[in-house]
Design a protein around this motif. Structure first.
Motif, PDB file in Angstrom:
ATOM      1  N   ALA A  96       0.590   8.400   6.648  1.00 39.92           N
ATOM      2  CA  ALA A  96      -0.177   9.476   6.018  1.00 39.92           C
ATOM      3  C   ALA A  96       0.374  10.807   6.515  1.00 39.92           C
ATOM      4  O   ALA A  96       1.055  10.866   7.541  1.00 39.92           O
ATOM      5  CB  ALA A  96      -1.648   9.332   6.381  1.00 39.92           C
TER       6      ALA A  96
ATOM      7  N   ASP B 210      -5.881  11.758  -8.861  1.00 36.80           N
ATOM      8  CA  ASP B 210      -4.943  10.688  -9.200  1.00 36.80           C
ATOM      9  C   ASP B 210      -4.349  10.824 -10.598  1.00 36.80           C
ATOM     10  O   ASP B 210      -3.756   9.885 -11.112  1.00 36.80           O
ATOM     11  CB  ASP B 210      -5.581   9.318  -9.010  1.00 36.80           C
ATOM     12  CG  ASP B 210      -6.801   9.144  -9.896  1.00 36.80           C
ATOM     13  OD1 ASP B 210      -7.121  10.083 -10.663  1.00 36.80           O
ATOM     14  OD2 ASP B 210      -7.432   8.074  -9.840  1.00 36.80           O
TER      15      ASP B 210
ATOM     16  N   ASP C 221       1.527  11.404  -6.681  1.00 39.09           N
ATOM     17  CA  ASP C 221       1.176  11.409  -5.258  1.00 39.09           C
ATOM     18  C   ASP C 221       2.209  12.246  -4.515  1.00 39.09           C
ATOM     19  O   ASP C 221       3.414  12.024  -4.660  1.00 39.09           O
ATOM     20  CB  ASP C 221       1.193   9.956  -4.759  1.00 39.09           C
ATOM     21  CG  ASP C 221       0.669   9.820  -3.337  1.00 39.09           C
ATOM     22  OD1 ASP C 221       1.192  10.530  -2.448  1.00 39.09           O
ATOM     23  OD2 ASP C 221      -0.243   9.003  -3.105  1.00 39.09           O
TER      24      ASP C 221
ATOM     25  N   THR D  89      -2.694  13.599  -4.843  1.00 41.45           N
ATOM     26  CA  THR D  89      -3.106  13.011  -3.574  1.00 41.45           C
ATOM     27  C   THR D  89      -2.109  13.385  -2.489  1.00 41.45           C
ATOM     28  O   THR D  89      -0.897  13.362  -2.726  1.00 41.45           O
ATOM     29  CB  THR D  89      -3.149  11.471  -3.695  1.00 41.45           C
ATOM     30  OG1 THR D  89      -4.239  11.115  -4.541  1.00 41.45           O
ATOM     31  CG2 THR D  89      -3.326  10.804  -2.329  1.00 41.45           C
TER      32      THR D  89
ATOM     33  N   ARG E  42      -2.199  11.791   1.202  1.00 38.36           N
ATOM     34  CA  ARG E  42      -2.961  10.959   2.130  1.00 38.36           C
ATOM     35  C   ARG E  42      -2.973  11.599   3.517  1.00 38.36           C
ATOM     36  O   ARG E  42      -1.953  12.105   3.970  1.00 38.36           O
ATOM     37  CB  ARG E  42      -2.371   9.550   2.204  1.00 38.36           C
ATOM     38  CG  ARG E  42      -2.884   8.638   1.076  1.00 38.36           C
ATOM     39  CD  ARG E  42      -2.279   7.258   1.117  1.00 38.36           C
ATOM     40  NE  ARG E  42      -0.845   7.307   0.950  1.00 38.36           N
ATOM     41  CZ  ARG E  42       0.025   6.926   1.877  1.00 38.36           C
ATOM     42  NH1 ARG E  42      -0.397   6.455   3.037  1.00 38.36           N
ATOM     43  NH2 ARG E  42       1.319   7.022   1.642  1.00 38.36           N
TER      44      ARG E  42
ATOM     45  N   SER F 268      -7.257  13.867  -3.109  1.00 36.42           N
ATOM     46  CA  SER F 268      -7.151  12.497  -3.622  1.00 36.42           C
ATOM     47  C   SER F 268      -7.207  12.431  -5.145  1.00 36.42           C
ATOM     48  O   SER F 268      -7.646  11.444  -5.713  1.00 36.42           O
ATOM     49  CB  SER F 268      -8.242  11.623  -3.006  1.00 36.42           C
ATOM     50  OG  SER F 268      -9.497  12.229  -3.235  1.00 36.42           O
TER      51      SER F 268
ATOM     52  N   THR G 187       2.270  12.767  -1.104  1.00 35.87           N
ATOM     53  CA  THR G 187       2.305  12.529   0.336  1.00 35.87           C
ATOM     54  C   THR G 187       3.721  12.597   0.912  1.00 35.87           C
ATOM     55  O   THR G 187       3.931  13.118   1.998  1.00 35.87           O
ATOM     56  CB  THR G 187       1.662  11.161   0.677  1.00 35.87           C
ATOM     57  OG1 THR G 187       0.440  11.048  -0.046  1.00 35.87           O
ATOM     58  CG2 THR G 187       1.392  11.034   2.159  1.00 35.87           C
TER      59      THR G 187
ATOM     60  N   ARG H 236       0.831  -1.210   0.000  1.00 38.86           N
ATOM     61  CA  ARG H 236       0.000   0.000   0.000  1.00 38.86           C
ATOM     62  C   ARG H 236       0.866   1.260   0.000  1.00 38.86           C
ATOM     63  O   ARG H 236       0.710   2.150   0.824  1.00 38.86           O
ATOM     64  CB  ARG H 236      -0.989  -0.016   1.167  1.00 38.86           C
ATOM     65  CG  ARG H 236      -2.166  -0.974   0.885  1.00 38.86           C
ATOM     66  CD  ARG H 236      -3.118  -1.095   2.034  1.00 38.86           C
ATOM     67  NE  ARG H 236      -2.542  -1.823   3.141  1.00 38.86           N
ATOM     68  CZ  ARG H 236      -2.359  -1.324   4.340  1.00 38.86           C
ATOM     69  NH1 ARG H 236      -2.717  -0.086   4.604  1.00 38.86           N
ATOM     70  NH2 ARG H 236      -1.814  -2.070   5.278  1.00 38.86           N
TER      71      ARG H 236
ATOM     72  N   ARG I 248       4.427   4.533   4.103  1.00 41.04           N
ATOM     73  CA  ARG I 248       3.061   4.124   4.440  1.00 41.04           C
ATOM     74  C   ARG I 248       2.356   5.132   5.328  1.00 41.04           C
ATOM     75  O   ARG I 248       1.135   5.137   5.421  1.00 41.04           O
ATOM     76  CB  ARG I 248       3.086   2.755   5.132  1.00 41.04           C
ATOM     77  CG  ARG I 248       3.343   1.645   4.143  1.00 41.04           C
ATOM     78  CD  ARG I 248       3.514   0.339   4.831  1.00 41.04           C
ATOM     79  NE  ARG I 248       2.267  -0.115   5.425  1.00 41.04           N
ATOM     80  CZ  ARG I 248       1.857  -1.370   5.399  1.00 41.04           C
ATOM     81  NH1 ARG I 248       2.586  -2.282   4.807  1.00 41.04           N
ATOM     82  NH2 ARG I 248       0.733  -1.720   5.972  1.00 41.04           N
TER      83      ARG I 248
END
Ligand code: CUA
Length: 336
Positions: free
Chosen positions: A242, A273, A277, A264, A266, A271, A279, A143, A240
């Motif tokens: 957030a 896409d 990303d 995104t 997190r 969010s 994060t 993930r 992993r």
């Protein structure tokens, strides 16, 4: 004529010599993984056969030019009339067929040995997705989603760690290529191509998209970061996590802008896409697909006018004020 031939030969020898030198990166002549190594060995066989053909054909050519080039004053007598030679014709038909047969069999053997290997249960699985013009890397079992910098654990003699890549594209045909690790594999829309790698030395290896995919094809770089197993686990654990919502002015500004429609983060309501990303943006050493080091100055330059930095990319110029720029860059630099 002769001097031009000598010059040409000297140039060729120089080029061959340059291949032998150690390059800082991206050389197929320093393979560091099983797929790259078997392709390298195959290429040596192909090069050796081609070199032998070159020497024979070039040697005959030189011999004929030197021996028969100048035969004195022209006489108008008819030359001797010769009709074919069965031995010679059979030789130059059978020999090329044999050479092509050897090359075909050797290539087929390497190709099938690389393609037919099934993923082991324990191997790391990554989905690499080509976008115009950046790479998305998803680790479905862990993930984790990241962009442009692919982390994998090193494979050692006593513990083989293989990474299986599923290659997908959201738009046009790209090609995934990290020369020291493996040959190219096309990344085709509506298809799931596969490849596997087992890099055997810790380090960062450079690659790039190897199929022309539009204006910024040359700015679609790959950084393959090969970690020790411990570093890889630490990296996964960090990725992993957030982001922590802080209600800061920068965060509020980010969430109020169009940024969230494509990106995104997190942990906060962002969010989108279609873009990378963000994060853990600051954990990556570069952004814009390897174009720019991830620094405050470069982030500011990018946000101010992405089209000036990388014309044709899908991030619009948001016409941000200096205050917005300060707040957004300030927020992005908190995304470790
Ligand atoms: Cu993607 Cu070239």
């Amino acid at each position: 004529m002769k001097s031009r031939f000598i010059l040409g030969t000297a140039f060729l020898l120089g080029a061959v010599g340059a291949f032998g030198q150690e390059r800082p990166f991206a050389s197929i002549f320093r393979p560091l993984a099983t797929p790259a190594r078997s392709e390298y060995q195959l290429s040596l066989l192909v090069l050796a056969i081609c070199a032998a053909i070159f020497v024979v054909v070039g040697g005959l050519l030189v011999y004929i030019v030197v021996k028969f080039g100048d035969r004195g004053p022209i006489t108008h007598a008819e030359p001797p009339q010769v009709y074919g030679s069965n031995q010679v014709e059979i030789a130059w038909t059978v020999l090329p067929i044999l050479i092509v047969f050897v090359l075909t069999m050797a290539t087929a053997r390497v190709t099938s040995a690389l393609q037919d290997r099934p993923p082991a249960m324990s191997s790391l699985k990554v989905t690499a997705i080509g976008h115009q013009w950046w790479w998305e890397f998803r680790y479905p079992d862990l993930r984790v989603t990241t962009a442009n910098e692919l982390h994998v654990p090193v494979s050692t003699a006593d513990h083989s760690r293989t990474t299986f890549l599923t290659l997908e594209s959201v738009d046009v045909v790209h090609s995934f290529w990290v020369p020291q690790i493996s040959g190219k594999t096309d990344v085709i829309p509506n298809r799931h191509n596969r490849m596997w790698i087992d890099p055997q030395e810790v380090g960062t290896y450079f690659g790039n998209c190897a199929e022309y995919c539009g204006a910024q094809h040359a700015h679609m770089l790959i950084r393959l970061v090969v970690d020790t197993p411990e570093d890889f686990d630490l990296w996964v654990a960090a990725q992993r996590k957030a982001a922590t919502a802080t209600q800061s002015a920068g965060e509020q500004n980010f969430l109020g802008q169009q940024c969230v429609e494509c990106h995104t983060v997190r942990g906060v309501p962002a969010s989108g896409d279609s873009g990378p990303d963000l994060t853990h943006l600051m954990s990556r050493s570069t952004f814009a697909a390897g174009m720019l080091p991830t620094t405050v100055e470069n982030l500011r330059r990018w946000l101010k006018d992405p089209q000036a930095v990388k014309p044709g990319n899908y991030m619009p110029n948001l016409e941000l004020s200096d205050k917005d720029l300060d707040q957004l860059v300030g927020y992005l630099t908190t995304l470790h």
